[in-house]
Design an enzyme around this catalytic site. Structure first.
Site, PDB file in Angstrom:
ATOM      1  N   LYS A 173      22.450  58.716 -46.331  1.00 10.99           N
ATOM      2  CA  LYS A 173      21.856  57.551 -46.994  1.00 10.99           C
ATOM      3  C   LYS A 173      21.808  56.458 -45.929  1.00 10.99           C
ATOM      4  O   LYS A 173      22.796  55.791 -45.647  1.00 10.99           O
ATOM      5  CB  LYS A 173      22.743  57.125 -48.174  1.00 10.99           C
ATOM      6  CG  LYS A 173      22.019  56.482 -49.330  1.00 10.99           C
ATOM      7  CD  LYS A 173      21.329  55.190 -49.005  1.00 10.99           C
ATOM      8  CE  LYS A 173      22.294  54.036 -48.941  1.00 10.99           C
ATOM      9  NZ  LYS A 173      21.676  52.804 -48.400  1.00 10.99           N
TER      10      LYS A 173
ATOM     11  N   GLU B  44      34.531  53.405 -40.995  1.00 11.07           N
ATOM     12  CA  GLU B  44      34.371  52.537 -39.822  1.00 11.07           C
ATOM     13  C   GLU B  44      33.835  51.221 -40.351  1.00 11.07           C
ATOM     14  O   GLU B  44      32.677  51.129 -40.759  1.00 11.07           O
ATOM     15  CB  GLU B  44      33.421  53.171 -38.819  1.00 11.07           C
ATOM     16  CG  GLU B  44      33.961  54.504 -38.317  1.00 11.07           C
ATOM     17  CD  GLU B  44      33.121  55.131 -37.217  1.00 11.07           C
ATOM     18  OE1 GLU B  44      31.977  54.709 -37.017  1.00 11.07           O
ATOM     19  OE2 GLU B  44      33.626  56.057 -36.568  1.00 11.07           O
TER      20      GLU B  44
ATOM     21  N   CYS C  32      29.675  45.810 -34.494  1.00 12.85           N
ATOM     22  CA  CYS C  32      31.016  45.728 -35.090  1.00 12.85           C
ATOM     23  C   CYS C  32      32.069  45.407 -34.046  1.00 12.85           C
ATOM     24  O   CYS C  32      33.097  44.821 -34.350  1.00 12.85           O
ATOM     25  CB  CYS C  32      31.350  47.041 -35.774  1.00 12.85           C
ATOM     26  SG  CYS C  32      31.309  48.440 -34.653  1.00 12.85           S
TER      27      CYS C  32
ATOM     28  N   GLU D 205      34.463  37.829 -40.827  1.00 12.67           N
ATOM     29  CA  GLU D 205      33.404  38.388 -39.988  1.00 12.67           C
ATOM     30  C   GLU D 205      32.067  37.749 -40.354  1.00 12.67           C
ATOM     31  O   GLU D 205      31.665  37.760 -41.517  1.00 12.67           O
ATOM     32  CB  GLU D 205      33.326  39.909 -40.209  1.00 12.67           C
ATOM     33  CG  GLU D 205      32.290  40.577 -39.319  1.00 12.67           C
ATOM     34  CD  GLU D 205      32.077  42.052 -39.670  1.00 12.67           C
ATOM     35  OE1 GLU D 205      31.895  42.369 -40.859  1.00 12.67           O
ATOM     36  OE2 GLU D 205      32.093  42.877 -38.749  1.00 12.67           O
TER      37      GLU D 205
HETATM   38  P1  NAD Z   1      27.133  47.477 -45.821  1.00 10.58           P
HETATM   39  O1  NAD Z   1      28.529  47.813 -46.163  1.00 10.58           O
HETATM   40  O2  NAD Z   1      26.459  46.410 -46.559  1.00 10.58           O
HETATM   41  O3  NAD Z   1      26.189  48.749 -45.985  1.00 10.58           O
HETATM   42  C1  NAD Z   1      26.456  49.954 -45.293  1.00 10.58           C
HETATM   43  C2  NAD Z   1      25.849  51.089 -46.073  1.00 10.58           C
HETATM   44  O4  NAD Z   1      26.545  51.222 -47.293  1.00 10.58           O
HETATM   45  C3  NAD Z   1      24.379  50.900 -46.425  1.00 10.58           C
HETATM   46  O5  NAD Z   1      23.717  52.121 -46.296  1.00 10.58           O
HETATM   47  C4  NAD Z   1      24.451  50.470 -47.876  1.00 10.58           C
HETATM   48  O6  NAD Z   1      23.290  50.757 -48.615  1.00 10.58           O
HETATM   49  C5  NAD Z   1      25.623  51.308 -48.360  1.00 10.58           C
HETATM   50  N1  NAD Z   1      26.265  50.820 -49.566  1.00 10.58           N
HETATM   51  C6  NAD Z   1      26.422  49.537 -49.970  1.00 10.58           C
HETATM   52  N2  NAD Z   1      27.088  49.494 -51.137  1.00 10.58           N
HETATM   53  C7  NAD Z   1      27.360  50.775 -51.481  1.00 10.58           C
HETATM   54  C8  NAD Z   1      28.019  51.385 -52.582  1.00 10.58           C
HETATM   55  N3  NAD Z   1      28.539  50.662 -53.574  1.00 10.58           N
HETATM   56  N4  NAD Z   1      28.116  52.721 -52.605  1.00 10.58           N
HETATM   57  C9  NAD Z   1      27.617  53.463 -51.613  1.00 10.58           C
HETATM   58  N5  NAD Z   1      26.957  52.956 -50.551  1.00 10.58           N
HETATM   59  C10 NAD Z   1      26.846  51.619 -50.483  1.00 10.58           C
HETATM   60  O7  NAD Z   1      27.140  47.203 -44.253  1.00 10.58           O
HETATM   61  P2  NAD Z   1      25.908  46.740 -43.355  1.00 10.58           P
HETATM   62  O8  NAD Z   1      25.582  45.342 -43.757  1.00 10.58           O
HETATM   63  O9  NAD Z   1      24.862  47.788 -43.386  1.00 10.58           O
HETATM   64  O10 NAD Z   1      26.542  46.747 -41.889  1.00 10.58           O
HETATM   65  C11 NAD Z   1      27.247  45.670 -41.362  1.00 10.58           C
HETATM   66  C12 NAD Z   1      28.735  45.901 -41.502  1.00 10.58           C
HETATM   67  O11 NAD Z   1      29.064  47.156 -40.956  1.00 10.58           O
HETATM   68  C13 NAD Z   1      29.584  44.903 -40.750  1.00 10.58           C
HETATM   69  O12 NAD Z   1      30.706  44.589 -41.521  1.00 10.58           O
HETATM   70  C14 NAD Z   1      30.019  45.660 -39.510  1.00 10.58           C
HETATM   71  O13 NAD Z   1      31.205  45.224 -38.934  1.00 10.58           O
HETATM   72  C15 NAD Z   1      30.160  47.034 -40.068  1.00 10.58           C
HETATM   73  N6  NAD Z   1      30.041  48.023 -38.987  1.00 10.58           N
HETATM   74  C16 NAD Z   1      31.160  48.688 -38.595  1.00 10.58           C
HETATM   75  C17 NAD Z   1      31.092  49.616 -37.565  1.00 10.58           C
HETATM   76  C18 NAD Z   1      32.298  50.356 -37.084  1.00 10.58           C
HETATM   77  O14 NAD Z   1      32.128  51.356 -36.398  1.00 10.58           O
HETATM   78  N7  NAD Z   1      33.505  49.930 -37.396  1.00 10.58           N
HETATM   79  C19 NAD Z   1      29.861  49.867 -36.958  1.00 10.58           C
HETATM   80  C20 NAD Z   1      28.752  49.166 -37.400  1.00 10.58           C
HETATM   81  C21 NAD Z   1      28.845  48.256 -38.425  1.00 10.58           C
HETATM   82  O1  6OD Z   2      30.213  53.423 -29.433  1.00 12.78           O
HETATM   83  C1  6OD Z   2      30.231  54.029 -30.505  1.00 12.78           C
HETATM   84  O2  6OD Z   2      30.265  55.239 -30.587  1.00 12.78           O
HETATM   85  C2  6OD Z   2      30.197  53.276 -31.724  1.00 12.78           C
HETATM   86  N1  6OD Z   2      30.537  53.939 -32.847  1.00 12.78           N
HETATM   87  C3  6OD Z   2      29.818  52.005 -31.720  1.00 12.78           C
HETATM   88  C4  6OD Z   2      29.826  51.187 -32.851  1.00 12.78           C
HETATM   89  C5  6OD Z   2      29.220  50.001 -32.840  1.00 12.78           C
HETATM   90  C6  6OD Z   2      29.237  49.149 -33.980  1.00 12.78           C
HETATM   91  O3  6OD Z   2      28.404  48.346 -34.278  1.00 12.78           O
END
Ligand code: NAD
Ligand code: 6OD
Length: 488
Positions: A180, A256, A290, A392
């Site tokens: 998804k 993550e 992130c 954040e």
């Molecule tokens: P989000 O949590 O809003 O959405 C992520 C995904 O989850 C989307 O596909 C969304 O449609 C889905 N989703 C939302 N609610 C849901 C539910 N109730 N059930 C199932 N799926 C659901 O995150 P975003 O805005 O897409 O991304 C930004 C966030 O992601 C930031 O907080 C960032 O730090 C984090 N992030 C973390 C990492 C990591 O590796 N730690 C990497 C990238 C982004």
């Molecule tokens: O470097 C990666 O493999 C990784 N998962 C990066 C994540 C970036 C987050 O926005």
């Protein structure tokens, strides 16, 4: 430019599904509609999970590991063959500079298949010879079996890269997947369906259902009893909701999630390198990484110099069309995210921040004026308790504060609910090791940022996540260990 239509990809076939619902795909650089996306609900998720289950029992399981790995190499090669198409799709969806997507998103998206296809072929099995009273012994070994049907819930910031980072190891380990993608960025995941068909990945191994989270494809997928495990990248709050779904049926999760990462800049650092690295960690991908740095702590003797130099570098960033080679900063992902980031800019000022640079909306040329643009922003002067220092923001923004001792720097870096990453800038090797070992994060960089061998562990502690993916560590999540003991 013709509108792009993003269909679900179920059992090797592109389909609009039966929900009859579509939503607009808005390009964040222009604010204009670039396409429509079919929204999947329970019937589409049911069909995708059923296809994944059938492929798991059927063609995917009869292939040898080597055959599966060859196919995944084929997937990587085909992404590279169609590099320009993937690049265009990613840039349309995210508005990020072409130069960024062509150096990071697409090559890493392809590499994720190769790395894990090779890795799984080279993981030794655990084997022991056991003593037995009759002195004949027993051979005790462990098999790694695929976990089953994996739900992959992906974010929008590095859409292809972060989705393939999960799909690559999941398929390499013999699982099948239902993905998804984020509702904001449906295009490259859809293109990947074409690639899977072109290289001969059996139908049902890779499935895509588009839609939103709550009451939509995301929620139906994570609640589906036919899903054996869920791997998620996104916000911590969303992760909590998904964990509640996963609790039903005791399904394992890999999370993550968010970060509020610190950079520690010591007075003995190479200042040029610290400025260059911090510019990337705070502003790359418009701060939507992130691992990005939103809190910067600088040792007091170089504090003023650091702030002045970072300000001047941030003011040198050029916002513009993704295709313009001079563009170094793209837009945020959406008008909604822009509202959130601007709200934090206001909150920071209300909390008493000094605005070193930015803090508002830039004037953009008419063709970009409706896009999700915000100024790169630097604040100083906030207490550690301020919301803008604790929460954040996920935009091109950082707060810089001074520190006086190494101990204080470590305390400040750890004073957060998150634990994803930190960057330490110092010329003192002993200090580098000492400090890195005391910061509670999944990854600590010394004199660098975003540099990582894909074979190493990736993930966060505290509210930044659960578990580690990457390298052999991903195998713990994507496989089930089965113990076999043979009496000799
Ligand atoms: P989000 O949590 O809003 O959405 C992520 C995904 O989850 C989307 O596909 C969304 O449609 C889905 N989703 C939302 N609610 C849901 C539910 N109730 N059930 C199932 N799926 C659901 O995150 P975003 O805005 O897409 O991304 C930004 C966030 O992601 C930031 O907080 C960032 O730090 C984090 N992030 C973390 C990492 C990591 O590796 N730690 C990497 C990238 C982004
Ligand atoms: O470097 C990666 O493999 C990784 N998962 C990066 C994540 C970036 C987050 O926005």
């Amino acid at each position: 430019m013709p509108l792009r239509e993003a269909r679900h990809f179920i059992n090797g076939v592109f389909t609009p599904g039966t929900s009859g619902r579509v939503f607009d795909n808005i390009g964040p650089a222009t604010g204009q509609r670039i396409g429509i996306v079919h929204e999947g609900l329970k019937p589409e998720v049911d069909a995708a999970v059923a296809a994944a289950r059938a492929a798991l029992r059927g063609p995917w399981s009869v292939m040898s590991q080597a055959e599966r790995s060859d196919l995944l190499h084929g997937v990587a090669n085909e992404i590279n063959n169609r590099f320009e198409e993937f690049l265009e799709a990613e840039v349309l969806d995210t508005g990020k500079p072409r130069s960024l997507a062509s150096h990071i998103d697409i090559p890493r998206g392809a590499a994720n298949f190769k790395i894990f296809a090779d890795l799984v072929k080279n993981v030794p099995a655990e084997t022991f010879m056991l003593d037995t009273p009759d002195r004949q012994g027993a051979l005790n070994y462990a098999l790694r079996k695929p976990k089953g049907v994996i739900a992959v819930i992906a974010p929008w910031n590095l859409p292809l890269l972060l989705m393939t980072w999960k799909v690559g190891p999941a398929l390499a380990c013999g699982n099948t997947v239902v993905v998804k993608p984020s509702e904001e960025t449906p295009l490259t995941t859809t293109l990947l369906g074409e690639v899977m068909n072109a290289v001969g990945v059996p139908p049902g191994v890779f499935n895509v259902v588009h839609g939103f989270g709550p009451d939509s494809a995301g929620a139906f997928l994570t609640a589906h009893p036919g899903v054996n495990a869920i791997t998620f990248t996104g916000e911590t709050r969303t992760g909590e909701i998904i964990m509640q779904s996963a609790a039903v049926g005791l399904r394992q999760v890999s999370m993550e999630c968010g970060g509020k990462n610190a950079a520690l800049v010591f007075a003995d650092c190479d200042l040029d390198k610290a400025i260059e690295g911090t510019m990337r960690s705070a502003f790359a991908n418009c701060g939507q990484v992130c691992l990005g740095t939103e809190r910067i702590y600088v040792e007091r003797p170089i504090f003023e110099r650091f702030v002045t130099r970072l300000k001047s570098a941030a003011e040198g960033l050029r916002m513009g069309a993704p295709d313009d080679p001079a563009t170094s900063l793209g837009p945020l992902i959406s008008a909604e995210h822009k509202r959130k980031v601007l709200a934090y800019y206001r909150i920071a000022v209300e909390e008493g921040a000094t605005v070193v640079t930015g803090g508002g909306e830039p004037a953009m040329p008419p063709e970009l004026a409706q896009g999700a643009w915000v100024e790169p922003t630097i604040f100083t002067g906030l207490p550690q308790t301020a919301r803008a220092v604790r929460e954040e923001i996920f935009g091109p923004v950082c707060h810089i504060a001074p520190f006086d001792t190494e101990e204080e720097a470590i305390r400040l870096a750890n004073d957060t609910d998150y634990g994803l990453a930190t960057a330490i800038w110092t010329g003192d090797l002993s200090r580098a090791h000492r400090v890195a070992s005391r910061i509670d994060v999944g990854i600590a960089w010394v004199n660098s940022w975003f540099l990582r061998d894909l074979r190493t562990a990736f993930g966060g502690s505290k509210q930044s996540g659960i578990g580690r993916e990457g390298g052999v560590h991903g195998l713990e999540f994507y496989t089930e260990l089965s113990n076999v003991c043979v009496k000799l």
